[in-house]
Write an enzyme that holds these catalytic residues in place. Sequence first.
Site, short mmCIF file in Angstrom:
data_model
loop_
_atom_site.label_atom_id
_atom_site.label_comp_id
_atom_site.label_asym_id
_atom_site.label_seq_id
_atom_site.Cartn_x
_atom_site.Cartn_y
_atom_site.Cartn_z
N ASP A 194 0.83 -1.20 0.00
CA ASP A 194 0.00 0.00 0.00
C ASP A 194 0.87 1.26 0.00
O ASP A 194 2.08 1.20 0.21
CB ASP A 194 -0.96 0.00 1.19
CG ASP A 194 -0.32 -0.49 2.48
OD1 ASP A 194 0.92 -0.49 2.57
OD2 ASP A 194 -1.06 -0.87 3.40
N ASN B 171 -7.85 -3.02 14.25
CA ASN B 171 -9.24 -3.27 13.84
C ASN B 171 -9.34 -4.47 12.89
O ASN B 171 -10.36 -4.68 12.26
CB ASN B 171 -9.83 -2.02 13.18
CG ASN B 171 -9.05 -1.60 11.93
OD1 ASN B 171 -8.11 -2.28 11.52
ND2 ASN B 171 -9.46 -0.50 11.32
N HIS C 63 -7.54 -4.94 10.16
CA HIS C 63 -7.25 -4.68 8.74
C HIS C 63 -5.97 -5.39 8.30
O HIS C 63 -5.09 -5.67 9.11
CB HIS C 63 -7.21 -3.17 8.43
CG HIS C 63 -6.00 -2.42 8.89
ND1 HIS C 63 -6.00 -1.06 9.10
CD2 HIS C 63 -4.73 -2.82 9.17
CE1 HIS C 63 -4.80 -0.67 9.47
NE2 HIS C 63 -4.01 -1.71 9.53
N GLU D 45 -9.75 -1.95 5.32
CA GLU D 45 -10.40 -1.67 6.59
C GLU D 45 -11.67 -2.53 6.72
O GLU D 45 -12.18 -3.03 5.71
CB GLU D 45 -10.77 -0.18 6.65
CG GLU D 45 -9.59 0.77 6.46
CD GLU D 45 -8.71 0.92 7.70
OE1 GLU D 45 -8.63 -0.01 8.52
OE2 GLU D 45 -8.09 1.99 7.84
P1 PGA Z 1 2.08 -1.80 12.58
O1 PGA Z 1 0.93 -1.72 11.51
O2 PGA Z 1 3.03 -2.85 12.13
O3 PGA Z 1 2.72 -0.43 12.59
O4 PGA Z 1 1.45 -2.14 13.90
C1 PGA Z 1 0.40 -2.92 11.05
C2 PGA Z 1 -0.83 -2.63 10.22
O5 PGA Z 1 -1.51 -1.63 10.47
O6 PGA Z 1 -1.12 -3.44 9.32
#
Ligand code: PGA
Length: 240
Positions: A67, A135, A137, A142
Amino acid sequence: MELKIFKNPEEIGEACGKLYADYINSNPRCVLGLATGATPLPTYKCLSRMCGEGKVSFKDVSTFNLDEYCDIPKTHKNSFYTFMCENLFSKTDINMDNVDFLDGNADPQEESERYAKAILDKGGIDIQLLGIGRNGHIAFNEPADSFSDEAYKVKLTDSTIEANSIYFDDIPMPRYAVTMGIGSIMRAKKIILIATGKSKAGAVLDMTEGPVTPRCPASILQQHSDAVIFLDEDAASLLR
Ligand code: PGA
């Protein structure tokens, strides 16, 4: 889905780094799907070290990242492209011609088609690395009413903005991003998801023991034939 539980993020980084190095050594022209965020950093650290020691080479490896933010330049200090350059690419011998990224400033539909074709032209993604959001995702997919397929532009949720805005000290965090869709992620031959820390424990429980639902996008991994979940003890703390 297979679950592996480790003591801490550093142990996961070593285990995943070695798994990737072994895979690249037996498939030097492999195609990797890569992720950003704090979670994969110990893995990238291990791989950077092993590359420096001559134990693995990225020279013929191709990569696609999950992304990218919209509305900031590709080279902004908070772009995911910059993150990857700083934390992995600049520390390996990767050929930057083999690095592909979603363009957050392109027409979303045309960019989605370009990315799908580029992945297909390389023979598909061999191993897709994932983190998980609080959450549930994966990438920037999302919680939603249905599962997405190819890459698309997404409005980020408050939970994601709250989690990621700590990295933005000069400009407000972008509200939109482009992300590979659930379909494109699920087409990877192998998936490795890493989750570390107590803040991920609820999402990990929903992903592994809850129903498969787009309200918890990571739950779809229950239907992948080769998904391996690397957890530290904190992230695994709510599992039954
Ligand atoms: P993080 O993010 O590794 O910074 O916790 C993971 C994500 O949001 O997929």
